[in-house]
Design an enzyme around this catalytic site. Structure first.
Site, mmCIF file in Angstrom:
data_model
loop_
_atom_site.group_PDB
_atom_site.id
_atom_site.type_symbol
_atom_site.label_atom_id
_atom_site.label_comp_id
_atom_site.label_asym_id
_atom_site.label_seq_id
_atom_site.Cartn_x
_atom_site.Cartn_y
_atom_site.Cartn_z
ATOM 1 N N GLU A 210 -7.993 37.103 47.955
ATOM 2 C CA GLU A 210 -7.884 38.317 48.772
ATOM 3 C C GLU A 210 -8.370 39.537 47.978
ATOM 4 O OE1 GLU A 210 -3.924 38.382 50.435
ATOM 5 O OE2 GLU A 210 -4.210 36.440 51.418
ATOM 6 N N GLU A 311 -6.074 29.127 53.145
ATOM 7 C CA GLU A 311 -4.664 29.526 53.019
ATOM 8 C C GLU A 311 -4.162 30.089 54.328
ATOM 9 O OE1 GLU A 311 -3.353 31.782 49.519
ATOM 10 O OE2 GLU A 311 -2.104 32.979 50.880
#
Length: 479
Positions: A210, A311
């Site tokens: 991220e 994820e």
């Protein structure tokens, strides 16, 4: 940042079954790729429970396994994401790691490269004995059948960070510019050591987690690091060089952005050289019902790249949110693999409820059994077919001529008819269609039945509200 915002079309599709019984027609001509599998990340739960054989069995095999007094059907994950830690408690040259006041010990993953005195992985600057539990679960996963392994990083080693804090520094790059290459060296050396000493070959290596997000702060609750797109590109180049120079077959995956839209922006920000290095696009599923999954799929497809949802997690213990978002992926994103975040956690996030700091386990959540409907039946190597609606996943095993249909009913109770007549051979008249049931409102957890028959290429099943069912039809030839 993890609220569910379903587009109006998806809401209509999710809710339409509440109005009438439904017939779903299977399209035998469709093909969205070969399924690579289902998986889970090992950080953080395996740091706590990595020595448990029962948990390895329940997550990575399809055996029935007793866990904390409850017998569970194994999920059969075949993909493992191993986390390269960023933490160590040593001091060097007057420097020590800065620790966020809000991070739990269970989320501080031990790193192997302790200081910058030497890049030689056989020197005292490295300690290959740390992270014993996560490494143990990596081996147990392999022994139970896992066969795809990815190495990923949440943050560079603390001493590579500008503020020496592996939880981050907000919206600014926290990797020191003179350590861009060292971050790549660190990951490549872990991959090489794993191959030589652990007998684990990482298919892919991911240097970021991220990275475009700005919530990785010095007061954060986990490891994290912001990277500008230009910095990502530089590190990707170094990582590719370091992997190649060691003779490793591992390829570079990127960039594990939090949302589909961020993944689009990051990919479009890479130049052609960087795109050529990246062999697979990883994206996280935290945009829930929002975001342009279809655009990201188109970009990946046009570039000839694989695409994973690497994820996903949520706090809805019923499994409904997970199922709906996962089926949106099957409908629009078309990944070839899907990975859950925390196998063990509290507050609805864990598939099994537990506390990774106090080392306590409770029972499996309903979400566990909902996911079992997918992971136990849609298996590696199957062909993914078009979803006849946004509640239904369809896969085909050409070797065994078996069609797998997983569907959920979130509206009122009804009967759903499945029409396979477009297939060349749609099973045998009168043959039993085994089914497995999970009732998210209470009742069946994961129960099998043999009360359904196929006739003239069609079969029907009753669904209560909130019920997820899987059907396996034998003797199917698509075309």
């Amino acid at each position: 940042m993890r609220s569910i915002v379903l587009p109006s079309l998806a809401l209509a599709l999710f809710s339409q079954r509440a109005r009438a019984d439904t017939t779903l027609t299977i399209d035998p001509t469709s093909n969205w790729g070969t399924w690579e599998g289902w998986g889970v990340s090992l950080a953080w739960w395996a740091k706590a429970f990595g020595n448990r054989d029962d948990l390895a069995s329940v997550f990575f095999s399809r055996n029935n396994q007793a866990v904390n007094g409850q017998t569970l059907p194994g999920l059969g994950f075949n993909i493992v994401r191993y986390n390269a830690g960023a933490c160590s408690n040593n001091s060097y040259d007057g420097s020590t790691m800065v620790v966020s006041p809000n991070i739990k010990p269970s989320r501080q993953m031990d790193g192997f490269w302790l200081d910058w005195a030497s890049s030689d992985p056989s020197s005292s600057s490295w300690n290959w004995n740390v992270d014993a539990n996560q490494r143990a679960m990596l081996q147990k996963a392999k022994a139970n059948g896992a066969n795809i392994f990815e190495l990923f990083s949440n943050s560079p080693m603390w001493w590579m960070c500008n503020n020496h804090n592996p939880s981050g520094s907000g919206s600014s790059d926290n990797l020191q510019s003179w350590n861009y290459q060292n971050h790549a060296v660190y990951l490549a050396d872990i991959a090489q050591h794993a191959q030589q000493s652990w007998r684990i070959q990482f298919q892919s290596v991911e240097a970021f987690n991220e990275p475009s997000s700005s919530w990785w702060t010095a007061e954060g609750t986990q490891e994290g690091c912001h990277f500008d797109v230009s910095t990502m590109a530089t590190v990707i180049g170094y990582l590719n060089t370091e992997l190649s120079s060691r003779g490793l077959s591992s390829f570079v995956a990127s960039s594990d952005e939090n949302t589909y839209d961020l993944a689009i922006s990051t990919w479009q920000g890479f130049n052609s050289s960087t795109r050529n290095i990246v062999k697979r696009i990883n994206v996280h599923g935290y945009q829930d019902g929002g975001g342009r999954r279809d655009t990201l799929y188109s970009l990946a497809s046009q570039a000839g790249k694989r695409l994973w949802n690497s994820e996903y997690g949520d706090s809805d213990a019923s499994g409904k949110s997970m199922y709906q978002n996962l089926l949106l992926d099957f409908t629009w994103l078309h990944p070839t693999a899907w990975v859950y975040w925390q196998a063990i956690d509290g507050a609805g996030w864990g598939l099994i409820v537990g506390d990774n700091d106090n080392l306590t386990l409770s029972s499996a959540s309903t979400k566990y059994f909902v996911l079992a409907q997918l992971t136990r039946h849609i298996r590696q190597g199957m062909q993914i077919l078009t979803t006849p609606d946004v509640n239904t996943a369809v896969a085909y095993d050409a070797g065994s001529q078996k069609l797998v249909i997983v569907t959920a009913n979130w509206g009122s109770a009804q009967t759903i008819t499945f029409d396979l007549t477009r297939a060349r051979t749609a099973g045998s008249n009168g043959a039993t269609v085994p089914r497995w049931s999970t009732q998210t409102g209470g009742g069946d957890q994961y129960r099998s039945y043999t009360d359904t028959k196929i006739n003239n290429g069609k079969f029907s099943a009753s669904f209560s509200s909130g019920q997820v069912q899987t059907f396996e039809v034998s003797g199917v030839v698509l075309q």
